[in-house]
Design a protein around this motif. Structure first.
Motif, PDB file in Angstrom:
ATOM      1  N   GLU A  32     -25.779  39.062   9.585  1.00 48.26           N
ATOM      2  CA  GLU A  32     -26.056  37.989   8.637  1.00 48.26           C
ATOM      3  C   GLU A  32     -25.444  38.302   7.266  1.00 48.26           C
ATOM      4  N   ILE A  33     -25.415  39.586   6.907  1.00 48.61           N
ATOM      5  CA  ILE A  33     -24.790  39.988   5.641  1.00 48.61           C
ATOM      6  C   ILE A  33     -23.290  39.698   5.673  1.00 48.61           C
ATOM      7  N   LEU A  34     -22.649  40.040   6.794  1.00 51.76           N
ATOM      8  CA  LEU A  34     -21.208  39.791   6.920  1.00 51.76           C
ATOM      9  C   LEU A  34     -20.912  38.289   6.872  1.00 51.76           C
ATOM     10  N   LEU A  35     -21.745  37.505   7.566  1.00 53.30           N
ATOM     11  CA  LEU A  35     -21.563  36.049   7.547  1.00 53.30           C
ATOM     12  C   LEU A  35     -21.805  35.488   6.149  1.00 53.30           C
ATOM     13  N   TYR A  36     -22.788  36.067   5.454  1.00 51.23           N
ATOM     14  CA  TYR A  36     -23.080  35.637   4.079  1.00 51.23           C
ATOM     15  C   TYR A  36     -21.862  35.827   3.180  1.00 51.23           C
TER      16      TYR A  36
END
Length: 360
Positions: free
Chosen positions: A49-53
């Motif tokens: 989710e951090i990478l997608l963010y």
């Protein structure tokens, strides 16, 4: 057909703009990561989710800063041309200033088209993930929507109201539902201490339910301690998230604004402002390009540093006016259309003045 000079300037225009994006967006990501890493760890944000963010962050922030990056990149490479006396050579060969400006306008057109399609279709999708992550992990517990004194007109006859709404628990306090006939006479009114969405059963639960039905001169009162029932509205529609307009594409946004206008939404100007800013952003690319060329095409004693300093000052002034008029539109009833037009007209006139001065 593009001449050699056109291709040379256009290539420098696009290459410098792309380089500016590649240099500053990673810096923005690093700064944001340094500021938010503690919250991400504390709130146990998953790595995927951090990478997608940060993918959404790149699109979202890059789009916001597109005009500023464009402005500074034009100042940067045009100042280099001026310092190398290349502009003097071009104009001395008989090329008019307007003709010299043509490749810049072609470049601005290409960037404006990219900005338009990003604004209308790509950025809204990125905005969903960007804002959802922000309020889930970075601003956990903070309100992302209006949660008090919510009034909505569902259609021509139905109106609902809650004094407060808890989106996490999906509970609204002091709920009322009113239906009127075609002559604007009250047919019935439902009141409850609270309304709660039961996801398991896809129903609404009303506590301290009371219904008053009007039949001519007679009123029929019905009351129950608790009632599970159905309504033709989504409880999430009671309070759209504050950034909801950002998540709508070109076609969805117009429909959303119409729906909110019909419902009598109090913050309708916020949504309309988002719409007008999207349409105005490509025009901003042209205005800032002309200002940047006019400022930096003249060789100065201070060189590129003076031009960049002036460019940064103009960029901050533009952002200041844009924010001031945007805030007026959102909070004081000022026309959203004027809030978008006025800063662009002001800087459009500045662009014309600086262009005439540069020609002389």
């Amino acid at each position: 057909m593009l001449s050699i000079i056109d291709k040379y300037i256009l290539k420098r225009y696009l290459a410098t703009f792309a380089l500016m994006l590649l240099l500053f967006i990673p810096i923005g990501i690093m700064i944001n990561l340094a500021e938010q890493i503690g919250k991400m760890i504390d709130n146990e944000a998953p790595l995927n989710e951090i990478l997608l963010y940060y993918l959404n962050f790149t699109i979202y922030i890059g789009n916001l800063l597109f005009p500023i990056f464009l402005f500074l990149s034009v100042i940067f490479f045009t100042s280099k041309l001026a310092n190398n006396t290349e502009i003097v050579a071009i104009l001395s060969s008989g090329v008019s200033y307007g003709r010299f400006l043509r490749p810049y306008l072609i470049g601005a057109t290409l960037v404006a088209v990219i900005m338009f399609f990003m604004n209308m279709f790509i950025v809204p999708q990125a905005s969903i993930g960007f804002n959802e992550f922000k309020f889930k992990y970075l601003k956990k517990g903070k309100k992302d929507r209006v949660t008090s004194n919510i009034f909505n007109q569902l259609n021509e006859t139905d109106f609902i109201y809650v004094s407060s709404f808890d989106p996490a628990r999906q509970i609204g306090q002091n709920f009322t539902f009113e239906r009127f006939d075609s002559l604007n006479r009250l047919k019935f009114k439902i009141a409850a201490a609270n309304i709660r969405w039961l996801d398991k059963d896809s129903t609404y639960r009303l506590t301290a339910y009371k219904k008053r039905t009007i039949l001519g001169d007679t009123a029929i009162i019905e009351s129950k301690r608790r009632l599970d029932t159905l309504f033709a509205f989504d409880i999430g529609d009671l309070t759209p998230v504050s950034y909801v307009a950002e998540t709508k594409n070109l076609y969805e946004l117009d429909k959303f604004i119409e729906d909110q206008r019909r419902k009598g939404a109090s913050n309708i100007n916020t949504y309309i402002l988002v719409k007008y800013k999207r349409w105005a952003l490509p025009l901003t690319a042209f205005i800032l390009t002309v200002i940047a060329v006019a400022v930096s095409s003249v060789k100065r004693r201070g060189g590129m540093g003076i031009n960049l300093a002036f460019g940064i000052l103009v960029a901050f002034v533009f952002i200041f006016f844009d924010r001031v008029f945007g805030t007026l539109a959102e909070q004081s009833g000022f026309s959203p259309l004027l809030a978008v037009i006025i800063p662009n007209v002001m800087f459009g006139l500045l662009a014309l003045y600086l262009l005439q001065k540069a020609k002389r």
